[in-house]
Design a protein around this motif. Sequence first.
Motif, PDB file in Angstrom:
ATOM      1  N   VAL A  67      -4.127  -5.069   4.855  1.00  0.00           N
ATOM      2  CA  VAL A  67      -3.870  -3.953   5.758  1.00  0.00           C
ATOM      3  C   VAL A  67      -5.130  -3.109   5.821  1.00  0.00           C
ATOM      4  O   VAL A  67      -5.575  -2.615   4.794  1.00  0.00           O
ATOM      5  N   GLN A 125      10.404  -5.346   4.456  1.00  0.00           N
ATOM      6  CA  GLN A 125      11.408  -4.763   3.556  1.00  0.00           C
ATOM      7  C   GLN A 125      10.770  -3.542   2.906  1.00  0.00           C
ATOM      8  O   GLN A 125       9.935  -3.665   2.014  1.00  0.00           O
ATOM      9  N   LEU A 146      -5.087  -5.625   9.338  1.00  0.00           N
ATOM     10  CA  LEU A 146      -5.174  -7.074   9.462  1.00  0.00           C
ATOM     11  C   LEU A 146      -6.618  -7.541   9.364  1.00  0.00           C
ATOM     12  O   LEU A 146      -7.541  -6.845   9.764  1.00  0.00           O
ATOM     13  N   MET A 168       5.460  -4.193  -1.159  1.00  0.00           N
ATOM     14  CA  MET A 168       6.363  -4.113  -0.011  1.00  0.00           C
ATOM     15  C   MET A 168       6.365  -5.462   0.693  1.00  0.00           C
ATOM     16  O   MET A 168       5.383  -5.840   1.317  1.00  0.00           O
ATOM     17  N   PRO A 169       7.414  -6.204   0.497  1.00  0.00           N
ATOM     18  CA  PRO A 169       7.401  -7.599   0.970  1.00  0.00           C
ATOM     19  C   PRO A 169       7.645  -7.711   2.461  1.00  0.00           C
ATOM     20  O   PRO A 169       8.292  -6.880   3.086  1.00  0.00           O
ATOM     21  N   TYR A 170       7.096  -8.788   2.953  1.00  0.00           N
ATOM     22  CA  TYR A 170       7.365  -9.161   4.328  1.00  0.00           C
ATOM     23  C   TYR A 170       8.205 -10.420   4.302  1.00  0.00           C
ATOM     24  O   TYR A 170       8.039 -11.281   3.447  1.00  0.00           O
ATOM     25  N   THR A 171       9.062 -10.509   5.241  1.00  0.00           N
ATOM     26  CA  THR A 171       9.823 -11.736   5.439  1.00  0.00           C
ATOM     27  C   THR A 171       9.284 -12.401   6.691  1.00  0.00           C
ATOM     28  O   THR A 171       9.181 -11.754   7.734  1.00  0.00           O
ATOM     29  N   GLY A 172       8.955 -13.660   6.608  1.00  0.00           N
ATOM     30  CA  GLY A 172       8.368 -14.346   7.757  1.00  0.00           C
ATOM     31  C   GLY A 172       6.862 -14.261   7.672  1.00  0.00           C
ATOM     32  O   GLY A 172       6.273 -14.407   6.600  1.00  0.00           O
ATOM     33  N   ASN A 173       6.213 -14.033   8.794  1.00  0.00           N
ATOM     34  CA  ASN A 173       4.752 -13.957   8.807  1.00  0.00           C
ATOM     35  C   ASN A 173       4.280 -12.720   8.068  1.00  0.00           C
ATOM     36  O   ASN A 173       4.862 -11.642   8.192  1.00  0.00           O
ATOM     37  N   LYS A 174       3.240 -12.885   7.328  1.00  0.00           N
ATOM     38  CA  LYS A 174       2.757 -11.773   6.513  1.00  0.00           C
ATOM     39  C   LYS A 174       1.296 -11.474   6.827  1.00  0.00           C
ATOM     40  O   LYS A 174       0.479 -12.395   6.885  1.00  0.00           O
ATOM     41  N   PRO A 175       0.974 -10.225   6.996  1.00  0.00           N
ATOM     42  CA  PRO A 175      -0.447  -9.897   7.069  1.00  0.00           C
ATOM     43  C   PRO A 175      -1.040 -10.002   5.679  1.00  0.00           C
ATOM     44  O   PRO A 175      -0.407  -9.622   4.697  1.00  0.00           O
ATOM     45  N   GLY A 227       7.426 -12.331  14.431  1.00  0.00           N
ATOM     46  CA  GLY A 227       8.203 -13.241  13.601  1.00  0.00           C
ATOM     47  C   GLY A 227       8.371 -12.778  12.182  1.00  0.00           C
ATOM     48  O   GLY A 227       8.640 -13.586  11.290  1.00  0.00           O
ATOM     49  N   SER A 228       8.208 -11.490  11.939  1.00  0.00           N
ATOM     50  CA  SER A 228       8.253 -10.982  10.579  1.00  0.00           C
ATOM     51  C   SER A 228       9.107  -9.722  10.503  1.00  0.00           C
ATOM     52  O   SER A 228       9.347  -9.049  11.500  1.00  0.00           O
ATOM     53  N   SER A 229       9.553  -9.464   9.307  1.00  0.00           N
ATOM     54  CA  SER A 229      10.238  -8.191   9.055  1.00  0.00           C
ATOM     55  C   SER A 229       9.667  -7.584   7.786  1.00  0.00           C
ATOM     56  O   SER A 229       9.138  -8.287   6.926  1.00  0.00           O
TER      57      SER A 229
END
Lengths: 107, 210
Positions: free
Chosen positions: B11, A70, B13, B1-8, A66-68
Motif C-alpha cells: 500500500v 476484512q 499498490l 488486515m486480510p484481503y479475500t480474493g485479490n490482494k494488493p 475481485g477482492s474484499s
Amino acid sequence: MAQDFTRYKARLTGTSAATLFTANSNDTVVGISVANVLTSAVNASVFINDGTNDFYLVKNAPIPAGSSLQVLDGGAKVVVQTGDILKVVSDTASSLDTWVSTVDAIS
Amino acid sequence: MPYTGNKPSAVPLTSADIADSIITSAKIVDGTIVNADINASAAIASTKLSGIGTYSVHAISRYNYQTAVTASTGSTNYIDISGGNYVSFTPTSINDIIFLSHYCSVRQGTASTGVDTYLMMATSASITSGDTKLNYDGQNMFYDASNDMYHFVAKSFLLPCTSLTPLTTYYIEQAAALHNSNSTTWNYTAASGSGDYKHHNVSLIHYKYN
C-alpha cells in the motif's frame, strides 16, 4: 447468557460516507467485510464518528477488483458506545458492498 | 488486515499488483502523456505519427491570383506581378515552404499597388537602401524592416516559412526590377528592360507541411 447478534449492511451508491449503524448501547463490532463489486480497484475507508470526530479504522485502503477487505482480523473486535456511528466510504460510486456483524448490548 | 480474493502486495499498490499487458489506453487519463514519458531511444516509426514529415502541394501558381489582373503572358504557369500586381499566400505552418520562381519581393500587409518604394539592389557587394547595407553576393534574401518585406535576389528560391507568421497573408510583388550598371537606382517598372531582374511573372508553389 444469550447474545444478541446483529448484522448491518450497506450497498454504496455514491461516494459520500454511508452509515452502517449507530450504536444504541455498548455494542461490539465483531466483523466488517467490505467487498469491491466493480471490475477495477477502489479505495475504501471505514471510520467511527463519535459525535464530533471521525476515527478511522482504515483509510483509503486499496481494494482490488475481485477482492474484499476484512477490516477486523484475527479475532479483533471494536467496542462502540451509544451514539457512535460506523460509516464506510469509497472513492468510486456503487463500488462497495459492506457487511457488519455486531453483538448488541453486551453487559 | 486480510484481503479475500485479490490482494494488493503493498500500500499503495506497486507494479507487482498489476499484471503484465493489461493496462489499456482507457486506464490512462487523457492528456497526461508528456514528452518525458517517451524514451529517447524509442525510435517511433514516422508512419505512426500523424502529420509529421510530409508535404503536400497546397497551391500552385495561380493560387489566390488576382482575377482582376490580366497576366501579361499567355502562360497559365505564371502570375503576372508587374505594375504593382501581386499574388498572395497564407502559410498554414512555419514548416510550410513556398517555391517562387524569379525575383520578387514578399511582404506582409496590404499589397502594393505600385506606389511602394522598394529597396534598392545592386550588383556590387554593397547594397544600399536607406540605412540598410546588404551583401548581394551569397544572399538569397534580405528583410526590409522599413517596408516589412522580404526581397529575393535569386532567380528562383524556396522560401521556408520559419520567419513568417502562419495564417497571415503575405504578398508576392515585383522585386526591385532592374539594375543599371552597378547603380543603386532601381527601376520598379522594367517590363521592357534588360537583365535578369525584369521578370514580372512568377510561379508559386505552396508546399503545406502536414
